[in-house]
Design a protein around this motif. Structure first.
Motif, PDB file in Angstrom:
ATOM      1  N   GLU A  37       0.769  -1.082   0.119  1.00  0.00           N
ATOM      2  CA  GLU A  37       0.003   0.102  -0.010  1.00  0.00           C
ATOM      3  C   GLU A  37       1.021   1.323  -0.003  1.00  0.00           C
ATOM      4  OE1 GLU A  37      -2.613   2.193   3.301  1.00  0.00           O
ATOM      5  OE2 GLU A  37      -3.105   0.063   2.944  1.00  0.00           O
ATOM      6  N   VAL A  38       0.478   2.354  -0.929  1.00  0.00           N
ATOM      7  CA  VAL A  38       1.049   3.517  -0.717  1.00  0.00           C
ATOM      8  C   VAL A  38       0.044   4.613  -0.575  1.00  0.00           C
ATOM      9  CG1 VAL A  38       3.003   2.872  -2.464  1.00  0.00           C
ATOM     10  CG2 VAL A  38       0.788   3.852  -3.138  1.00  0.00           C
ATOM     11  N   THR A  39       0.375   5.598   0.393  1.00  0.00           N
ATOM     12  CA  THR A  39      -0.392   6.555   0.652  1.00  0.00           C
ATOM     13  C   THR A  39       0.064   7.874   0.848  1.00  0.00           C
ATOM     14  OG1 THR A  39      -2.210   7.319   2.273  1.00  0.00           O
ATOM     15  CG2 THR A  39      -0.521   5.984   2.799  1.00  0.00           C
ATOM     16  N   ASP A  40      -0.689   9.204   0.446  1.00  0.00           N
ATOM     17  CA  ASP A  40       0.071  10.262   1.068  1.00  0.00           C
ATOM     18  C   ASP A  40       0.098  10.642   2.530  1.00  0.00           C
ATOM     19  OD1 ASP A  40      -2.277  13.070   0.520  1.00  0.00           O
ATOM     20  OD2 ASP A  40      -2.490  11.394   1.404  1.00  0.00           O
ATOM     21  N   GLY A  41      -0.676   9.782   3.091  1.00  0.00           N
ATOM     22  CA  GLY A  41      -0.596   9.742   4.687  1.00  0.00           C
ATOM     23  C   GLY A  41      -1.461  10.681   5.450  1.00  0.00           C
ATOM     24  N   PHE A 197      -2.212  19.211  13.925  1.00  0.00           N
ATOM     25  CA  PHE A 197      -3.060  18.737  13.051  1.00  0.00           C
ATOM     26  C   PHE A 197      -2.800  18.869  11.558  1.00  0.00           C
ATOM     27  CE2 PHE A 197      -5.648  20.997  16.400  1.00  0.00           C
ATOM     28  CZ  PHE A 197      -6.311  19.662  16.893  1.00  0.00           C
ATOM     29  N   GLU A 198      -1.557  18.998  11.216  1.00  0.00           N
ATOM     30  CA  GLU A 198      -1.190  19.210   9.870  1.00  0.00           C
ATOM     31  C   GLU A 198      -0.634  17.928   9.458  1.00  0.00           C
ATOM     32  OE1 GLU A 198       1.903  22.300  10.039  1.00  0.00           O
ATOM     33  OE2 GLU A 198       0.477  23.977   9.815  1.00  0.00           O
ATOM     34  N   GLY A 199      -1.052  17.386   8.423  1.00  0.00           N
ATOM     35  CA  GLY A 199      -0.592  16.158   7.611  1.00  0.00           C
ATOM     36  C   GLY A 199       0.121  16.549   6.319  1.00  0.00           C
ATOM     37  N   PRO A 200       0.573  15.619   5.630  1.00  0.00           N
ATOM     38  CA  PRO A 200       1.260  15.541   4.043  1.00  0.00           C
ATOM     39  C   PRO A 200       0.307  16.192   3.223  1.00  0.00           C
ATOM     40  CG  PRO A 200       1.730  13.356   5.200  1.00  0.00           C
ATOM     41  CD  PRO A 200       0.551  14.191   6.131  1.00  0.00           C
ATOM     42  N   GLY A 201       0.613  16.819   2.270  1.00  0.00           N
ATOM     43  CA  GLY A 201      -0.389  17.432   1.157  1.00  0.00           C
ATOM     44  C   GLY A 201      -1.202  16.507   0.609  1.00  0.00           C
ATOM     45  N   LEU A 202      -2.113  17.164   0.055  1.00  0.00           N
ATOM     46  CA  LEU A 202      -2.944  16.336  -0.715  1.00  0.00           C
ATOM     47  C   LEU A 202      -2.299  15.666  -2.170  1.00  0.00           C
ATOM     48  CD1 LEU A 202      -6.054  18.349  -0.669  1.00  0.00           C
ATOM     49  CD2 LEU A 202      -6.287  16.363   0.305  1.00  0.00           C
ATOM     50  N   LEU A 203      -3.009  14.846  -2.684  1.00  0.00           N
ATOM     51  CA  LEU A 203      -2.584  14.102  -3.868  1.00  0.00           C
ATOM     52  C   LEU A 203      -2.221  15.300  -4.959  1.00  0.00           C
ATOM     53  CD1 LEU A 203      -2.003  11.571  -5.271  1.00  0.00           C
ATOM     54  CD2 LEU A 203      -4.179  11.406  -6.162  1.00  0.00           C
ATOM     55  N   GLN A 204      -1.213  15.285  -5.424  1.00  0.00           N
ATOM     56  CA  GLN A 204      -0.837  16.337  -6.604  1.00  0.00           C
ATOM     57  C   GLN A 204      -1.125  15.806  -7.990  1.00  0.00           C
ATOM     58  OE1 GLN A 204       0.107  19.391  -6.023  1.00  0.00           O
ATOM     59  NE2 GLN A 204      -0.374  18.811  -3.815  1.00  0.00           N
ATOM     60  N   VAL A 205      -2.230  16.383  -8.491  1.00  0.00           N
ATOM     61  CA  VAL A 205      -2.704  16.000  -9.809  1.00  0.00           C
ATOM     62  C   VAL A 205      -2.500  17.097 -10.741  1.00  0.00           C
ATOM     63  CG1 VAL A 205      -4.596  15.105 -11.197  1.00  0.00           C
ATOM     64  CG2 VAL A 205      -4.362  14.652  -8.813  1.00  0.00           C
ATOM     65  N   SER A 206      -1.853  16.611 -11.786  1.00  0.00           N
ATOM     66  CA  SER A 206      -1.567  17.498 -13.223  1.00  0.00           C
ATOM     67  C   SER A 206      -2.652  17.396 -14.193  1.00  0.00           C
ATOM     68  CB  SER A 206      -0.198  17.375 -13.678  1.00  0.00           C
ATOM     69  OG  SER A 206       0.078  16.024 -14.209  1.00  0.00           O
ATOM     70  N   ALA A 320      -5.122   7.549 -10.516  1.00  0.00           N
ATOM     71  CA  ALA A 320      -4.375   8.622 -10.138  1.00  0.00           C
ATOM     72  C   ALA A 320      -3.187   9.086 -10.732  1.00  0.00           C
ATOM     73  CB  ALA A 320      -4.516   8.734  -8.455  1.00  0.00           C
ATOM     74  N   GLY A 321      -2.770   8.088 -11.575  1.00  0.00           N
ATOM     75  CA  GLY A 321      -1.471   8.390 -12.221  1.00  0.00           C
ATOM     76  C   GLY A 321      -0.436   7.666 -11.345  1.00  0.00           C
ATOM     77  N   ASP A 322       0.868   7.525 -12.315  1.00  0.00           N
ATOM     78  CA  ASP A 322       1.993   6.875 -11.697  1.00  0.00           C
ATOM     79  C   ASP A 322       1.701   5.445 -11.297  1.00  0.00           C
ATOM     80  OD1 ASP A 322       3.780   9.110 -12.378  1.00  0.00           O
ATOM     81  OD2 ASP A 322       3.192  10.175 -10.263  1.00  0.00           O
ATOM     82  N   ALA A 338      -3.503   3.758  -3.601  1.00  0.00           N
ATOM     83  CA  ALA A 338      -2.609   2.611  -3.340  1.00  0.00           C
ATOM     84  C   ALA A 338      -2.372   2.302  -4.929  1.00  0.00           C
ATOM     85  CB  ALA A 338      -3.708   1.374  -2.861  1.00  0.00           C
ATOM     86  N   SER A 339      -1.330   1.390  -5.056  1.00  0.00           N
ATOM     87  CA  SER A 339      -0.911   0.967  -6.361  1.00  0.00           C
ATOM     88  C   SER A 339      -2.007   0.100  -6.803  1.00  0.00           C
ATOM     89  CB  SER A 339       0.624   0.135  -6.367  1.00  0.00           C
ATOM     90  OG  SER A 339       0.117  -1.086  -5.610  1.00  0.00           O
ATOM     91  N   ILE A 340      -2.188  -0.014  -8.155  1.00  0.00           N
ATOM     92  CA  ILE A 340      -3.186  -0.845  -8.615  1.00  0.00           C
ATOM     93  C   ILE A 340      -3.084  -2.184  -8.356  1.00  0.00           C
ATOM     94  CG2 ILE A 340      -3.992  -1.790 -11.034  1.00  0.00           C
ATOM     95  CD1 ILE A 340      -2.961   0.864 -12.393  1.00  0.00           C
ATOM     96  N   SER A 341      -1.584  -2.840  -8.169  1.00  0.00           N
ATOM     97  CA  SER A 341      -1.640  -4.152  -7.667  1.00  0.00           C
ATOM     98  C   SER A 341      -2.200  -4.326  -6.306  1.00  0.00           C
ATOM     99  CB  SER A 341      -0.196  -4.643  -8.045  1.00  0.00           C
ATOM    100  OG  SER A 341       0.563  -3.950  -7.418  1.00  0.00           O
ATOM    101  N   ALA A 342      -2.257  -3.409  -5.567  1.00  0.00           N
ATOM    102  CA  ALA A 342      -2.538  -3.616  -4.308  1.00  0.00           C
ATOM    103  C   ALA A 342      -3.735  -3.135  -3.786  1.00  0.00           C
ATOM    104  CB  ALA A 342      -1.245  -2.516  -3.088  1.00  0.00           C
ATOM    105  N   ALA A 343      -4.368  -2.337  -4.794  1.00  0.00           N
ATOM    106  CA  ALA A 343      -5.849  -1.843  -4.388  1.00  0.00           C
ATOM    107  C   ALA A 343      -6.579  -2.995  -4.016  1.00  0.00           C
ATOM    108  CB  ALA A 343      -6.289  -1.155  -5.561  1.00  0.00           C
ATOM    109  N   MET A 344      -6.761  -3.918  -4.987  1.00  0.00           N
ATOM    110  CA  MET A 344      -7.402  -5.229  -4.941  1.00  0.00           C
ATOM    111  C   MET A 344      -6.547  -6.462  -5.463  1.00  0.00           C
ATOM    112  SD  MET A 344     -10.449  -4.777  -3.377  1.00  0.00           S
ATOM    113  CE  MET A 344     -10.870  -3.356  -2.555  1.00  0.00           C
ATOM    114  N   PRO A 345      -6.813  -7.651  -5.068  1.00  0.00           N
ATOM    115  CA  PRO A 345      -6.205  -8.789  -5.728  1.00  0.00           C
ATOM    116  C   PRO A 345      -6.018  -8.505  -7.222  1.00  0.00           C
ATOM    117  CG  PRO A 345      -7.663  -9.664  -4.262  1.00  0.00           C
ATOM    118  CD  PRO A 345      -7.913  -8.032  -4.319  1.00  0.00           C
ATOM    119  N   ASP A 346      -4.872  -8.649  -7.732  1.00  0.00           N
ATOM    120  CA  ASP A 346      -4.737  -8.362  -9.052  1.00  0.00           C
ATOM    121  C   ASP A 346      -5.235  -9.574 -10.021  1.00  0.00           C
ATOM    122  OD1 ASP A 346      -3.034  -6.604 -10.917  1.00  0.00           O
ATOM    123  OD2 ASP A 346      -1.535  -7.988 -11.435  1.00  0.00           O
TER     124      ASP A 346
END
Length: 355
Positions: A37-41, A197-206, A320-322, A338-346
């Protein structure tokens, strides 16, 4: 807010789905879904109750002033009420009401039925936080155009607590001598406690267009709990249990959880530019004529997982890219990246479409 009345006396949703024919979701193995799992936290926010989180992020997103942040609103709510919502705990001696401590007259100006339950109430978390955000956004704009020195956030907080008239009188934050230092201390405490109360920034989307905009909107809900049958175009809401879905540790969790399920998050993200159906299977059916290969994914594409053909689709996510997706995975989890492979069983990956 309390000083506002004291000074004055001294001188004088939700949208609920109409058709909840949601396909039965087959639970997946915890280890398969959680791996890698990957997350922006935290989407720019941490340490707040789950029921407050989506509304704080939404209130911040609707204000275009850079001085407004989720942490500022969270620290202010904590100072006002410590996130309390009961009438016993969140009614001041001066008559301020709810988690954002609105006086009746001020609520008449800023209060709206933001959660869509048919009533604008300072006791409803969504209504209160969105009103707080609107008022603070307006005060920040007023502070920046006032020409007064100092931090625009400090001036706005002083205006929220004591009324803008007090800020005008002192051409800045009222001094310690004003109201026994209540407003001065209010401002200092909030600004000094924001960091907790500050956490990492929101997902950056171009990029621009419906797809990137949908992912940006979805990213404001990172950390929002999963609620089976909950959520819709207007935001998160409580869900329900149907005998199979919505349970956590043997107890119904969905009917007491304000959140999204996978398809309502997608629906919310694209609304109102695109009105997608309510369920994952229906969303596939509505977009399947624009199928996309896994190698050609673009931000905002819909990815589906199934236990057997289009009739067995049980999960949908936004690309979400990448190589990552953003989705509401299942009961007990929150909206996450999350990565595509981790979101649900590949092995269950069914395909992707472009709305």
């Amino acid at each position: 807010m309390k000083v506002l009345v004291q000074a004055a006396l001294a001188v004088i949703a939700a949208f609920i789905a109409a058709i909840l024919t949601i396909v039965t979701i087959v639970l997946v193995d915890e280890d398969d879904a959680a791996a890698n799992e990957v997350t922006d936290g935290g989407g720019g926010l941490r340490g707040v109750p789950a029921d407050f989180r989506p509304w704080i992020l939404k209130a911040d997103a609707e204000c275009k002033e850079p001085e407004m942040t989720p942490a500022l609103l969270a620290a202010q709510l904590y100072q006002e009420s410590k996130f309390k919502t009961s009438k016993e705990e969140a009614t001041s001696d001066a008559g301020a009401m709810g988690p954002a401590q609105f006086m009746p007259g001020t609520w008449a100006t800023w209060g709206r039925d933001s959660d869509g339950n048919g009533e604008a109430s300072p006791w409803d978390i969504g209504d209160a936080v969105m009103a707080q955000g609107r008022m603070m956004c307006s005060l920040i704009k007023q502070a920046k155009s006032s020409g007064y020195g100092g931090d625009a956030r400090a001036l706005a907080l002083a205006g929220y607590n004591a009324g803008w008239g007090a800020v005008e009188k002192y051409q800045g934050v009222p001094p310690r001598s004003f109201a026994n230092g209540q407003t001065y201390n209010y401002v200092q405490i909030i600004l000094s406690t924001m960091t907790k109360f500050e956490g990492p920034g929101l997902l950056q989307v171009s990029g621009s267009g419906d797809g990137p905009n949908a992912v940006r909107r979805a990213s404001t809900q990172i950390g929002t709990p999963y609620a089976w049958g909950g959520g819709g175009p207007s935001g998160p809401s409580t869900g329900f249990c149907d005998g199979t879905n919505g349970y956590l540790n043997g107890k119904c969790s969905a009917d007491s959880t304000v959140g999204f399920d996978c398809s309502s998050l997608v629906m919310y993200s694209y609304w109102p530019s695109l009105h997608l159906p309510r369920t994952a299977a229906a969303q596939y059916g509505a977009t399947s004529d624009h199928a996309v290969s896994r190698q050609d994914l673009k931000v905002g594409d819909l990815l589906f997982w199934s236990h057997g053909g289009s009739a067995g689709i049980y999960h949908v996510a936004l690309y979400a890219g990448d190589g990552n997706v953003i989705s509401a995975p299942r009961t007990g989890r929150n909206v996450e990246v999350a990565s595509i492979s981790a979101a649900m069983p590949d092995r269950d990956y069914f395909g992707a479409t472009r709305p």
